[in-house]
Enzyme design. Structure first.
Site, mmCIF file in Angstrom:
data_model
loop_
_atom_site.group_PDB
_atom_site.id
_atom_site.type_symbol
_atom_site.label_atom_id
_atom_site.label_comp_id
_atom_site.label_asym_id
_atom_site.label_seq_id
_atom_site.Cartn_x
_atom_site.Cartn_y
_atom_site.Cartn_z
ATOM 1 N N GLU A 11 11.704 105.091 65.734
ATOM 2 C CA GLU A 11 13.109 105.380 65.507
ATOM 3 C C GLU A 11 13.524 104.729 64.197
ATOM 4 O O GLU A 11 13.406 103.511 64.033
ATOM 5 C CB GLU A 11 13.947 104.844 66.667
ATOM 6 C CG GLU A 11 15.336 105.416 66.684
ATOM 7 C CD GLU A 11 16.097 105.081 67.959
ATOM 8 O OE1 GLU A 11 17.338 105.102 67.910
ATOM 9 O OE2 GLU A 11 15.452 104.787 68.977
ATOM 10 N N ASP A 40 9.035 105.859 53.241
ATOM 11 C CA ASP A 40 10.268 106.559 53.541
ATOM 12 C C ASP A 40 10.770 107.082 52.214
ATOM 13 O O ASP A 40 10.660 106.402 51.183
ATOM 14 C CB ASP A 40 11.302 105.636 54.202
ATOM 15 C CG ASP A 40 12.404 106.425 54.888
ATOM 16 O OD1 ASP A 40 12.084 107.425 55.574
ATOM 17 O OD2 ASP A 40 13.589 106.066 54.741
ATOM 18 N N SER A 41 11.271 108.299 52.226
ATOM 19 C CA SER A 41 11.687 108.880 50.961
ATOM 20 C C SER A 41 12.816 109.874 51.177
ATOM 21 O O SER A 41 13.085 110.306 52.296
ATOM 22 C CB SER A 41 10.498 109.567 50.278
ATOM 23 O OG SER A 41 9.968 110.574 51.113
ATOM 24 N N PHE A 128 8.717 121.588 47.452
ATOM 25 C CA PHE A 128 9.335 121.676 48.771
ATOM 26 C C PHE A 128 10.597 120.841 48.762
ATOM 27 O O PHE A 128 10.939 120.216 47.755
ATOM 28 C CB PHE A 128 8.362 121.203 49.867
ATOM 29 C CG PHE A 128 7.947 119.767 49.729
ATOM 30 C CD1 PHE A 128 8.637 118.761 50.381
ATOM 31 C CD2 PHE A 128 6.876 119.416 48.921
ATOM 32 C CE1 PHE A 128 8.264 117.434 50.242
ATOM 33 C CE2 PHE A 128 6.495 118.086 48.779
ATOM 34 C CZ PHE A 128 7.195 117.092 49.435
ATOM 35 N N GLY A 129 11.286 120.824 49.872
ATOM 36 C CA GLY A 129 12.487 119.996 49.979
ATOM 37 C C GLY A 129 13.545 120.394 48.970
ATOM 38 O O GLY A 129 13.900 121.563 48.846
ATOM 39 N N HIS A 156 8.415 110.614 42.618
ATOM 40 C CA HIS A 156 8.800 109.320 43.183
ATOM 41 C C HIS A 156 7.654 108.710 43.979
ATOM 42 O O HIS A 156 7.468 107.497 43.966
ATOM 43 C CB HIS A 156 10.055 109.465 44.040
ATOM 44 C CG HIS A 156 10.000 110.529 45.091
ATOM 45 N ND1 HIS A 156 9.661 111.841 44.832
ATOM 46 C CD2 HIS A 156 10.245 110.476 46.419
ATOM 47 C CE1 HIS A 156 9.708 112.542 45.948
ATOM 48 N NE2 HIS A 156 10.052 111.734 46.928
#
Length: 175
Positions: A11, A40-41, A128-129, A156
């Site tokens: 979580e 985490d990005s 993507f994204g 990044h």
């Protein structure tokens, strides 16, 4: 499920990329007893006070990249198109934080960013994204319009990995 037979769902309760990256790596380390690496990005937009930030992958609870891009562009227009964020004030950055946690309690963390600006409409079919709306000035195009090799040189994640590798060397984990 991983190659180690570990299937955990962490979580992400942190409020920063750093916190969420640590939470994921720490959970895997605790489950396996082995050093663990996590990242985490997301994308942070200056005019939206850093949104969507850590919520990039679940922005608006939408289930597709094009829908999330459309929502982000809609939010840049403001209520009823009355507060359209002007050119020159559409800065954004992709952010990636990589964290390694060891069973001995060692934490190594590195952050990478790539800076650009948001277009008003998607351009390009690669990536993507948020790549189709993220204009990268040094290339003169979006990250969806460049080759994967070009993107991988400046992304990044690439920046964070290089910084992470340098920190591993400083700590004696790499040559």
């Amino acid at each position: 499920e991983s190659d180690l037979g570990v299937d955990i769902d962490v979580e992400e309760t942190g409020t920063t990329f750093e916190e969420n990256s640590f939470l994921k790596a720490n959970a895997v380390m605790r489950a396996t007893g082995l050093p663990a690496l996590a990242d985490d990005s997301g994308i942070a937009v200056d005019a939206l006070n850093g949104e969507p930030g850590i919520y990039s992958a679940r922005y608006g609870n939408l289930d597709s990249d094009p829908a999330r891009c459309a929502l982000l562009l809609q939010n840049m227009r403001g209520a009823k198109n009355t507060e359209n964020v002007p050119d020159g004030q559409r800065q954004a950055q992709f952010v990636c934080v990589i964290t390694m946690v060891t069973p001995e309690g060692k934490v190594i963390q590195a952050r990478g960013e790539v800076h650009g600006e948001l277009l008003r409409a998607p351009a390009g079919t690669g990536g993507f994204g948020y790549d189709p709306i993220f204009y990268y000035p040094p290339f003169g195009k979006t990250l969806a319009e460049v080759t994967p090799e070009e993107k991988n040189q400046v992304s990044h994640r690439a920046v964070a990995l290089r910084a992470f590798y340098d920190k591993l060397k400083e700590e004696g984990y790499a040559d």
